[in-house]
Motif scaffolding. Structure first.
Motif, PDB file in Angstrom:
ATOM      1  N   GLN A   6       0.827  -1.204   0.000  1.00 32.68           N
ATOM      2  CA  GLN A   6       0.000   0.000   0.000  1.00 32.68           C
ATOM      3  C   GLN A   6       0.864   1.257   0.000  1.00 32.68           C
ATOM      4  O   GLN A   6       0.538   2.254  -0.657  1.00 32.68           O
ATOM      5  N   LYS A   7       1.986   1.224   0.708  1.00 33.81           N
ATOM      6  CA  LYS A   7       2.908   2.363   0.698  1.00 33.81           C
ATOM      7  C   LYS A   7       3.443   2.606  -0.709  1.00 33.81           C
ATOM      8  O   LYS A   7       3.531   3.747  -1.174  1.00 33.81           O
ATOM      9  N   ARG A   8       3.791   1.521  -1.397  1.00 32.30           N
ATOM     10  CA  ARG A   8       4.338   1.659  -2.749  1.00 32.30           C
ATOM     11  C   ARG A   8       3.290   2.194  -3.719  1.00 32.30           C
ATOM     12  O   ARG A   8       3.594   3.023  -4.582  1.00 32.30           O
ATOM     13  N   LEU A   9       2.064   1.715  -3.575  1.00 31.55           N
ATOM     14  CA  LEU A   9       0.984   2.204  -4.435  1.00 31.55           C
ATOM     15  C   LEU A   9       0.729   3.688  -4.194  1.00 31.55           C
ATOM     16  O   LEU A   9       0.564   4.464  -5.143  1.00 31.55           O
ATOM     17  N   ILE A  62      -7.471   6.628 -10.994  1.00 32.61           N
ATOM     18  CA  ILE A  62      -7.172   6.369  -9.585  1.00 32.61           C
ATOM     19  C   ILE A  62      -6.373   7.564  -9.090  1.00 32.61           C
ATOM     20  O   ILE A  62      -5.304   7.872  -9.617  1.00 32.61           O
ATOM     21  N   GLU A  63      -6.893   8.263  -8.098  1.00 35.68           N
ATOM     22  CA  GLU A  63      -6.226   9.466  -7.623  1.00 35.68           C
ATOM     23  C   GLU A  63      -6.219   9.507  -6.106  1.00 35.68           C
ATOM     24  O   GLU A  63      -6.988   8.810  -5.442  1.00 35.68           O
ATOM     25  N   LYS A  64      -5.339  10.334  -5.575  1.00 36.20           N
ATOM     26  CA  LYS A  64      -5.242  10.460  -4.128  1.00 36.20           C
ATOM     27  C   LYS A  64      -6.436  11.233  -3.594  1.00 36.20           C
ATOM     28  O   LYS A  64      -6.973  12.125  -4.259  1.00 36.20           O
ATOM     29  N   ALA A  65      -6.865  10.884  -2.397  1.00 37.06           N
ATOM     30  CA  ALA A  65      -7.921  11.630  -1.729  1.00 37.06           C
ATOM     31  C   ALA A  65      -7.307  12.864  -1.085  1.00 37.06           C
ATOM     32  O   ALA A  65      -6.170  12.840  -0.617  1.00 37.06           O
ATOM     33  N   THR A  66      -8.033  13.947  -1.073  1.00 37.86           N
ATOM     34  CA  THR A  66      -7.528  15.198  -0.509  1.00 37.86           C
ATOM     35  C   THR A  66      -7.143  15.011   0.946  1.00 37.86           C
ATOM     36  O   THR A  66      -7.925  14.510   1.756  1.00 37.86           O
ATOM     37  N   GLY A  67      -5.888  15.389   1.244  1.00 36.91           N
ATOM     38  CA  GLY A  67      -5.416  15.284   2.620  1.00 36.91           C
ATOM     39  C   GLY A  67      -4.991  13.901   3.023  1.00 36.91           C
ATOM     40  O   GLY A  67      -4.702  13.642   4.182  1.00 36.91           O
ATOM     41  N   GLY A  68      -4.937  12.962   2.045  1.00 30.33           N
ATOM     42  CA  GLY A  68      -4.584  11.585   2.367  1.00 30.33           C
ATOM     43  C   GLY A  68      -3.102  11.412   2.623  1.00 30.33           C
ATOM     44  O   GLY A  68      -2.291  12.313   2.439  1.00 30.33           O
ATOM     45  N   ALA A  69      -2.745  10.197   3.016  1.00 31.64           N
ATOM     46  CA  ALA A  69      -1.344   9.902   3.323  1.00 31.64           C
ATOM     47  C   ALA A  69      -0.470   9.931   2.094  1.00 31.64           C
ATOM     48  O   ALA A  69       0.741   9.939   2.196  1.00 31.64           O
ATOM     49  N   SER A  70      -1.087   9.954   0.899  1.00 34.50           N
ATOM     50  CA  SER A  70      -0.284   9.981  -0.314  1.00 34.50           C
ATOM     51  C   SER A  70       0.423  11.311  -0.508  1.00 34.50           C
ATOM     52  O   SER A  70       1.203  11.475  -1.434  1.00 34.50           O
TER      53      SER A  70
END
Length: 220
Positions: A6-9, A62-70
């Protein structure tokens, strides 16, 4: 604790790569999990359930959610997890440039001077050709890690850059000789390494600038 896959993704998504346009096998290959499509699907679904990413199948997005850990993987306390993408030559350009994540370098955000690991990655230095060059007062020596600012694609004279030439990764000081229409990638070493000369139109890539050096730990 977040699973390593999950970290790599998250790192790939934070780098701006739209995984929605790739097959599960292609995604797996990019993170070193070849031929494990169901495992990739599972971990993407887990990230979506955690609210860290958004998956839009109809738009192949597929995109990061706002404020997410990404926005950058923050470990316990103020530790950042910076992806290690292998090694780069500080010597002859002989090592193949591989984009698979080999692990994570855990480093204090205070030490690094950044609050996020977004758009940065680490490489281990392989060779002595930059052992007289310094970044932030630290020499770039064999076995050290260098931290690369990956969006930095237009270097200035004197920058120490990661360049990709014929799929070979190397670390050199950049010099643009406009008068002679040539690029020089210069070593700074206790040994004699000739410069690499390139024409402005040659097929090479500057894949970022070295902005920090993590010294190899010395044992007493």
């Amino acid at each position: 604790m977040m699973h390593e896959i999950q970290k790599r993704l998250l790192h790939l998504i934070a780098q701006g790569q739209n995984l929605g346009q790739l097959t599960l096998r292609e995604i797996g290959k990019r993170i070193g999990e070849k031929d494990k499509p169901q495992k990739i699907k599972h971990h993407l679904n887990q990230l979506e359930k955690k609210g860290l990413i958004k998956i839009n199948k109809s738009k192949e997005l597929i995109e990061k959610a706002t404020g997410g850990a990404s926005e950058g993987l923050l470990m316990k306390g103020n530790l950042l997890a910076i992806p290690i993408l292998g090694a780069a030559n500080a010597g002859p350009a002989l090592r193949f440039a591989d984009e698979n994540i080999e692990g994570y370098l855990r480093i204090s955000s205070t030490l690094l001077g950044r609050k996020s690991a977004k758009n940065i990655f680490a490489l281990m230095v392989d060779g002595p050709s930059m052992n007289r060059a310094e970044v932030g007062g630290k020499k770039i020596e064999d076995g050290d890690f260098v931290i690369i600012d990956s969006p930095y694609k237009s270097p200035k004279d004197g920058d120490i850059v990661l360049s990709i030439i014929d799929n070979m990764a190397n670390i050199k000081r950049f010099h643009h000789d406009r008068e002679n229409n040539q690029i020089g990638l210069i070593s700074e070493s206790s040994q004699n390494f000739p410069p690499i000369y390139l024409h402005e139109t040659d097929n090479y890539i500057v894949n970022g600038r070295v902005f920090f050096v993590v010294k190899k730990l010395k044992k007493r």
